[in-house]
Design a protein around this motif. Sequence first.
Motif, mmCIF file in Angstrom:
data_model
loop_
_atom_site.group_PDB
_atom_site.id
_atom_site.type_symbol
_atom_site.label_atom_id
_atom_site.label_comp_id
_atom_site.label_asym_id
_atom_site.label_seq_id
_atom_site.Cartn_x
_atom_site.Cartn_y
_atom_site.Cartn_z
ATOM 1 N N ARG A 44 -18.243 -1.444 -12.655
ATOM 2 C CA ARG A 44 -19.057 -1.694 -13.833
ATOM 3 C C ARG A 44 -18.243 -1.262 -15.034
ATOM 4 O O ARG A 44 -17.421 -0.341 -14.943
ATOM 5 C CB ARG A 44 -20.424 -1.031 -13.773
ATOM 6 N N VAL A 109 -26.949 -4.066 -7.163
ATOM 7 C CA VAL A 109 -27.789 -3.115 -7.883
ATOM 8 C C VAL A 109 -27.979 -1.904 -6.979
ATOM 9 O O VAL A 109 -28.299 -2.043 -5.793
ATOM 10 C CB VAL A 109 -29.158 -3.724 -8.261
ATOM 11 N N ARG A 111 -29.902 1.919 -7.002
ATOM 12 C CA ARG A 111 -30.815 2.853 -7.663
ATOM 13 C C ARG A 111 -30.951 4.099 -6.792
ATOM 14 O O ARG A 111 -31.262 4.003 -5.611
ATOM 15 C CB ARG A 111 -32.183 2.211 -7.869
ATOM 16 N N ASP A 169 -34.309 -2.945 -9.971
ATOM 17 C CA ASP A 169 -34.020 -1.962 -11.011
ATOM 18 C C ASP A 169 -32.889 -1.065 -10.556
ATOM 19 O O ASP A 169 -32.802 -0.716 -9.377
ATOM 20 C CB ASP A 169 -35.252 -1.099 -11.296
ATOM 21 N N ASP A 171 -28.627 0.556 -11.515
ATOM 22 C CA ASP A 171 -27.307 0.311 -12.095
ATOM 23 C C ASP A 171 -26.750 -0.984 -11.520
ATOM 24 O O ASP A 171 -26.728 -1.168 -10.301
ATOM 25 C CB ASP A 171 -26.355 1.469 -11.769
ATOM 26 N N MET A 172 -26.288 -1.864 -12.411
ATOM 27 C CA MET A 172 -25.737 -3.144 -11.967
ATOM 28 C C MET A 172 -24.212 -3.073 -11.926
ATOM 29 O O MET A 172 -23.591 -2.520 -12.823
ATOM 30 C CB MET A 172 -26.160 -4.288 -12.878
#
Length: 192
Positions: A44, A109, A111, A169, A171-172
Amino acid sequence: MHAMQYELTLPANYDMGVIRDRVARVGHLLDDWDGLGFKAYLIRERGLRGSPVSQYAPFYLWNTVEGMNAFLWGGGFQGLSDDFGRPSVRQWTALAYEEGPGSHARFAVRRRQPVPVSGLLAEAVEDAVREVRRLAAEDGALLAAAAVDTSRWELVHFSLWEHDTPKADGDMFEVLHLSAPGLDRLPRGRRW
């Protein structure tokens, strides 16, 4: 099954092309690693898709402890440690795994969340299992998993997606490469 991840947080102005080149050069080395369900080579970049940092943060789901240990102690992890220093490696015990209708992982993703202090533990993990099923059923989802670290009482939810608008939902990350030699052998459903 065991989930594992380490994160290398890089300077804000770090040339992420270095990581992209590294993955292009060595990513294939785990394409047939015994005991590995999958390794998603994740990055990221600060300022993209809401990320506050630039990171290299591969995520693994292991079929066997032996495969994970062979990677950590038998040489696979050493190259990263030699180049970047030895990062802390987070590990979680798998709670559930499901596959979705997607076919090509482009985004992930992740979480992490605390297991609620109040309430029954069984309810908290059943909620995590239901979330895995929900995510895996979404359009564009390749897979979803949930795992728990009982030393921190932390849940991790992880999913892979074909598109950058996942119904998850957290962090991508961008997926640079997916090594998945044992993906077809990962047991589906709840793990107890």
